[in-house]
Enzyme design. Structure first.
Site, PDB file in Angstrom:
ATOM      1  N   ALA A  31      32.957  45.652  45.756  1.00 52.35           N
ATOM      2  CA  ALA A  31      34.010  44.824  46.334  1.00 52.35           C
ATOM      3  C   ALA A  31      33.640  43.354  46.411  1.00 52.35           C
ATOM      4  O   ALA A  31      34.510  42.494  46.547  1.00 52.35           O
ATOM      5  CB  ALA A  31      34.345  45.335  47.739  1.00 52.35           C
ATOM      6  N   LYS A  32      32.344  43.059  46.362  1.00 55.38           N
ATOM      7  CA  LYS A  32      31.836  41.682  46.420  1.00 55.38           C
ATOM      8  C   LYS A  32      32.412  40.940  47.625  1.00 55.38           C
ATOM      9  O   LYS A  32      32.890  39.807  47.520  1.00 55.38           O
ATOM     10  CB  LYS A  32      32.117  40.955  45.107  1.00 55.38           C
ATOM     11  CG  LYS A  32      31.474  41.645  43.900  1.00 55.38           C
ATOM     12  CD  LYS A  32      31.835  40.984  42.592  1.00 55.38           C
ATOM     13  CE  LYS A  32      31.197  41.708  41.419  1.00 55.38           C
ATOM     14  NZ  LYS A  32      31.755  43.077  41.199  1.00 55.38           N
ATOM     15  N   ARG A  33      32.348  41.560  48.778  1.00 55.32           N
ATOM     16  CA  ARG A  33      32.829  40.953  50.018  1.00 55.32           C
ATOM     17  C   ARG A  33      31.818  39.943  50.543  1.00 55.32           C
ATOM     18  O   ARG A  33      30.673  39.899  50.094  1.00 55.32           O
ATOM     19  CB  ARG A  33      33.117  42.036  51.060  1.00 55.32           C
ATOM     20  CG  ARG A  33      34.180  43.046  50.661  1.00 55.32           C
ATOM     21  CD  ARG A  33      35.543  42.377  50.521  1.00 55.32           C
ATOM     22  NE  ARG A  33      36.630  43.344  50.457  1.00 55.32           N
ATOM     23  CZ  ARG A  33      37.359  43.605  49.388  1.00 55.32           C
ATOM     24  NH1 ARG A  33      37.118  42.967  48.265  1.00 55.32           N
ATOM     25  NH2 ARG A  33      38.341  44.495  49.431  1.00 55.32           N
TER      26      ARG A  33
END
Length: 247
Positions: A95-97
């Protein structure tokens, strides 16, 4: 899943393969379009076919979010199916949050408490308070972007300061102060294979999630030669050349 659990599974299966579940309706077999939920049907078939040969799955959330509520439902069904039928698999939410602390806390709850992923990819660009909420959670992992496999990685990640320290090296050195190698991994693109020597000097004991093998041109031989440590320390993630190997 603990670090020891993951290593034991790698040893038992003699594999450090992570399969990326990047389901694209334009590429999946046409007959599946007759199914009520073609994305889930595709994922289920892939998981059933590969579970003996891999130790992890990594759904990329963009491929599901692009289909709105229906895509989210397909993803939720996929996660539940893996957890219920293949509980030994390490499940990564790609998700690369990474946002201010209270927002990251909500992201962490969503991935670890609601969806029950083992790990989530996070961006360190906003610093410690954006990553900390993903840490200190038993058997859960933050996978921090360090050196990626895309062409644009050179725009920022390879830039050096006055002392010659490159940005990705600064990210590694600083972020390893935030957590331990029992709760933090790093994304390192396979297209940067020889850079793994430099990376291992900074983080010798952390697991590395390595995308970019195959379709993006990364060398598995280089990844193994320069990236492996005494506990393997690698999760190598191909997507397209496995899930779209046939129609």
């Amino acid at each position: 899943m603990t670090k020891q659990d993951l290593f034991e599974n790698i040893t038992r299966k003699q594999s450090f393969l992570c399969v990326g579940l990047d389901a694209d309706l334009q590429k999946i077999p046409r007959h599946l379009m007759r199914e009520k939920d073609p994305i889930f049907s595709f994922n289920k078939a892939i998981v059933d076919a590969t579970s003996l040969f891999c130790v992890a799955y990594k759904p990329n959330l963009a491929f599901y979010e692009s289909h709105g509520v229906q895509g989210q439902d397909s993803l939720d069904r996929t996660v539940s199916y893996i957890k219920e039928n293949y509980p030994d698999q390490f499940l990564i939410g790609d998700a690369k949050r990474g946002d201010i602390g209270n927002t990251s806390e909500m992201y962490a709850r969503a991935f670890f408490e609601v969806s029950c992923y083992d790990a989530v990819t996070v961006s360190p660009y906003m610093g410690e308070d954006s990553v900390k909420p993903f840490l200190n959670r038993p058997k859960k992992w933050a996978i921090v972007l360090a050196l990626t496999s895309n062409a644009g990685a050179n725009d920022f990640q390879m830039t050096a300061d006055a002392n010659g320290e490159r940005l990705f090296e600064k990210v590694l050195r600083k972020s390893k102060e935030w957590g331990t190698d029992e709760e933090m991994m790093y994304v390192v693109g396979a297209t940067q294979g020889k850079m793994l020597e430099d990376i291992r000097r900074i983080v010798p004991n952390h697991f590395l999630l390595v995308p970019g093998i195959g379709a993006q041109g990364g060398s598995l031989e280089e990844v193994a030669r320069y990236g492996m440590n005494s506990q393997c320390g690698l999760l190598v993630n191909p997507s397209r050349q496995i899930i779209y190997a046939d129609d």
